[in-house]
Design a protein around this motif. Sequence first.
Motif, mmCIF file in Angstrom:
data_model
loop_
_atom_site.group_PDB
_atom_site.id
_atom_site.type_symbol
_atom_site.label_atom_id
_atom_site.label_comp_id
_atom_site.label_asym_id
_atom_site.label_seq_id
_atom_site.Cartn_x
_atom_site.Cartn_y
_atom_site.Cartn_z
ATOM 1 N N VAL A 49 -1.815 3.293 31.350
ATOM 2 C CA VAL A 49 -3.013 3.733 32.289
ATOM 3 C C VAL A 49 -3.131 2.306 33.030
ATOM 4 O O VAL A 49 -3.683 2.653 34.213
ATOM 5 C CB VAL A 49 -4.158 3.502 31.266
ATOM 6 N N GLY A 50 -2.823 1.076 32.599
ATOM 7 C CA GLY A 50 -3.111 -0.033 33.675
ATOM 8 C C GLY A 50 -2.203 0.205 34.837
ATOM 9 O O GLY A 50 -2.720 -0.483 35.789
ATOM 10 N N ASP A 51 -1.156 0.638 34.471
ATOM 11 C CA ASP A 51 -0.295 0.747 35.941
ATOM 12 C C ASP A 51 -0.973 1.506 36.848
ATOM 13 O O ASP A 51 -0.786 1.122 38.055
ATOM 14 C CB ASP A 51 0.945 1.693 35.308
ATOM 15 N N HIS A 52 -1.451 2.566 36.481
ATOM 16 C CA HIS A 52 -2.186 3.414 37.635
ATOM 17 C C HIS A 52 -3.539 2.775 37.868
ATOM 18 O O HIS A 52 -3.895 2.952 39.280
ATOM 19 C CB HIS A 52 -2.383 4.682 37.239
ATOM 20 N N ALA A 120 -9.094 5.786 26.846
ATOM 21 C CA ALA A 120 -7.964 5.929 27.510
ATOM 22 C C ALA A 120 -7.112 6.944 27.143
ATOM 23 O O ALA A 120 -6.164 7.579 27.836
ATOM 24 C CB ALA A 120 -7.187 4.663 27.506
ATOM 25 N N GLY A 121 -7.192 6.941 25.526
ATOM 26 C CA GLY A 121 -6.441 8.104 25.035
ATOM 27 C C GLY A 121 -6.552 8.457 23.537
ATOM 28 O O GLY A 121 -6.992 7.446 22.659
ATOM 29 N N GLY A 122 -6.584 9.777 23.307
ATOM 30 C CA GLY A 122 -6.871 10.041 21.563
ATOM 31 C C GLY A 122 -5.403 10.016 21.309
ATOM 32 O O GLY A 122 -4.432 10.146 21.783
ATOM 33 N N THR A 123 -5.305 9.476 19.834
ATOM 34 C CA THR A 123 -4.017 9.194 19.203
ATOM 35 C C THR A 123 -4.105 9.918 17.779
ATOM 36 O O THR A 123 -4.513 9.179 16.998
ATOM 37 C CB THR A 123 -3.683 7.728 19.160
ATOM 38 N N ALA A 275 -6.627 7.345 36.835
ATOM 39 C CA ALA A 275 -5.292 7.572 36.162
ATOM 40 C C ALA A 275 -5.196 8.580 35.165
ATOM 41 O O ALA A 275 -4.099 9.117 35.058
ATOM 42 C CB ALA A 275 -5.293 6.092 35.331
ATOM 43 N N LEU A 276 -6.374 8.974 34.484
ATOM 44 C CA LEU A 276 -6.211 10.006 33.491
ATOM 45 C C LEU A 276 -6.398 11.368 34.227
ATOM 46 O O LEU A 276 -5.927 12.414 33.794
ATOM 47 C CB LEU A 276 -7.338 10.054 32.449
ATOM 48 N N ALA A 290 -0.296 11.578 22.826
ATOM 49 C CA ALA A 290 -1.771 11.075 23.349
ATOM 50 C C ALA A 290 -2.585 12.559 23.531
ATOM 51 O O ALA A 290 -1.903 13.611 24.355
ATOM 52 C CB ALA A 290 -1.904 10.273 24.029
ATOM 53 N N VAL A 291 -3.612 12.387 23.463
ATOM 54 C CA VAL A 291 -4.727 13.417 23.835
ATOM 55 C C VAL A 291 -5.656 12.858 25.083
ATOM 56 O O VAL A 291 -6.067 11.488 25.068
ATOM 57 C CB VAL A 291 -5.887 13.698 22.640
ATOM 58 N N ILE A 292 -5.618 13.628 26.207
ATOM 59 C CA ILE A 292 -6.241 13.005 27.202
ATOM 60 C C ILE A 292 -7.757 13.240 26.979
ATOM 61 O O ILE A 292 -8.272 14.486 26.742
ATOM 62 C CB ILE A 292 -6.017 13.910 28.633
ATOM 63 N N PRO A 293 -8.708 12.193 27.395
ATOM 64 C CA PRO A 293 -10.037 12.195 26.999
ATOM 65 C C PRO A 293 -10.804 13.184 28.009
ATOM 66 O O PRO A 293 -10.499 13.407 29.113
ATOM 67 C CB PRO A 293 -10.400 10.647 27.300
#
Length: 323
Positions: A49-52, A120-123, A275-276, A290-293
């Motif tokens: 996520v930080g990358d984007h 940032a993400g569901g896990t 990013a998402l 991961a699950v997208i929020p």
Amino acid sequence: MKKLTLGLGVAITLALTSGAMAQAYPARPVTMIVPFAAGGPTDIIARIVGDHMSKTLGQQIVIENVAGAGGTTGITRAMTATPDGYTIAMGHLGTFSAAPATYPGLKYDPLNGMQTIGLAGGTPILIVAKKNFPAKDLKEFVAAVKAAPDKFNEAHAGVGSVSWTTCTLLKGVLGVPKLNAVAYRGTGPALNDLVSGQIDFMCDQIVSVSEQIKADTIKAYAVASAERSPALPNVPTTKEAGLPDYQIEAWNGIAGPKGMPKEAVDKLVDALNKALNDEPTKKRLLDLGAVIPSAEERTPAGFQALIKRDADKLTPVLAAAPK
Ligand code: ASP
């Protein structure tokens, strides 16, 4: 007269420049503290996520791994930093919703002392074991652990971490309060020891274990969600595998210290959202499970509500759990 005009001009230019500089967030790299070792789920999500987000912000998001005490060392560092938008953290269900119940002297208050940015993400959570663990399915695993709780080593990332929290819930469901547990600085290093067979099992977030499950270097007994994960369609749910009472989902999300400038908050929220929405970023997250929020969960208020919901759920259970 001419000189005066020039003087005024310089003064106006200077005022405009310093005004513009004060607003130009971010003017330098932003540190995102990951409160666990590199290679674990929190680190993986932060880097993807930080990358984007770096692209949107026009400044690098620099990941700093500050591990210890179930993630509370790194989060304490972030939440006691100057609230200028240049220090934020990637926390999770453990550090934000479980830790207050497990550390009475915690130096940060997730509900009243943080500026949330967004989820940032569901896990989804998986029960995973070393490849030659002597149980072919979840029922056999449960029977083995119940029959000889002292025989098996559970790995976790410290008291209050997601792995500790979710295995504590599992032990509650099984009626086995204490097992031999080995604490790591993150489940990245724990996974290495699971692959090499030095520890027996753990409960962990899907994003770091999914590749190893697909490569058949570790076993997955079940996912503790209502539905199977599209990233691991062959892994049954706990309900399908005979342990319907074990249901828990984890997540990772971003927050910073309370008092951050609104402009910084808005820009970070926007960068996270972009990013998402970015297809390659989404794909990287989805491939790992991961699950997208949702749009709501990506907002400071939506994320805050999630932290509170899970804190309310976990606090009574964890406060009584053996540490
Ligand atoms: N998944 C870990 C936990 O158990 C932490 C990590 O991301 O390494 O909390």
